[in-house]
Design a protein around this motif. Sequence first.
Motif: not given
Length: 539
Positions: A95-102
């Motif tokens: 899975m790739i998440f929406q906010d990579p920084l968090s």
Amino acid sequence: MPGPVLSVRDLTVSLPKEMERSYAVEGVTFDLLRGEILCVIGESGSGKSVTASTVMGLLPPVMKVTGGTVLFNGQDLLGMPEAQRRALRGKSMSMIFQDPLSALNPLMTIGAQIDEVLVAHGWSDRRVREAKVLELLHEVGLPDPPLLRHQYPFRLSGGQRQRVMIAIALALDPEVLIADEPTTALDVTTQAQILDLIRRILRRKGMSVMFITHDFGVVADIADRVVVMEKGHLVEQGPAAQVLNAPEHPYTRRLIASVPRLRSEAAGVPDASEMPVILRVEDLRKTYHTSAGLLGRKRHVEAVKGVSLTLCKGQTLGVVGESGSGKSSMGRVLMKLTSADSGRILLDGHDILPMSEAEFRPLRPRIQMVFQDPFASLNPRQTVGASMTVGPIAQGMPVGAARQKARTILAQVGLDSSAYDRYPHEFSGGQRQRIGIARALMFDPEVLLADEAVSALDVSIQAQILELLARVQKERQLAMIFITHDLRVASQICDEVLVMHKGQVVEAGPPARIFRAPEQEYTRSLVDAIPGSHWEAVA
């Protein structure tokens, strides 16, 4: 036709009793075929991310699967022991998440975080893992992998962090990739690069992709098939061409109608020469000086280089460009949230640049800002009413008058009067953005600066906020500076547009001319990168 790698049948996920509806998703059925890109589209709250989290086994404890099956290669994921399911994550499904920084660990280097995935799945040879890390960083197009793998997430741009997330997701060559809004907050060129990267890698590796988005422009660029969700129900699905060009469900048609379009004709706005000038900026400059440590070289970044602009009463001036172009730096300088090196900022004839904070304080109500992230800009420990009234009261407004005005303005921006006594976390993203606008209007400003005010919102909510801004501007004759990376939005709301690149204004003019017949190569590259630029939305 290839068979399904993932089959979701009659999936139902319950919500806690105190929520506004009983189910996050109810009776959802669809297939993800081998080698295809399936786009799942809908507004916030439609159940897109809950469906993805259910497939991955990442549902929060307050949500329970109360019906249905999720089959991966014929195996029932919902009935599978957690240890067996954990072994599938990363290796078979990722899975790739929406906010990579968090999503990325701020205390670990990029290389260490990719290496951690390999170690968790039994890669014991350190040299083999190091070679794999470099290979993945190179595959996702990151510069200088041997150096970059030692960097921390905060040192990377948004687009680079998203590439790192893709590298982590692809580390073990999974069969299924779930991408949850991976390009929502990225500028158009970076978004185009990420979409092209995902498309190329997945075609080459033969993976299947479940791509969650709220932007039909993105759907037009990459989807093979489309699933449309509304309030937890699947309302339409089919081949991308069919859903895009001949939608059957009214909700799908509403979503498509909300997609902002490039303006083809000049708007009928008054001649700027006939309107009073409220803000004039002359040769504005701002350079950031950073050090790379005790023995490192100092870096000088010219964020704003000689920018000049004129803003008239009742006019909307758009500022567009990629991340790092200097848009937000210019906005912060105009608000005197950051000092400038040189230039002039004339607010109704007063040069505010050399003023101290004490000297500028009486003028501050005249220029207000709407921030990109309303949740971060609102105090979570204060009610909405307290956040709205604290500034005017500090400026001398009587407490009773401030409270009454706050309730009146909340109604003007389309919120119920009960919002006054509630906290920011009790509202949706679109509602919080309305609160941010209401807070700015408490001061009756003459200039409103909106910094990426709609970039993270669904297209339908985005359309509502743009309509609200246009209505408020007309009623109050506000002058507005609208900073955005979405050229479609700038085309809809702006009377004039400035295109910024590396701190400089490279092109300026009416949006119909700028976006339909750009003179500069950089502007043409921005226009070409608009998602779904080849697709004309149905009326």
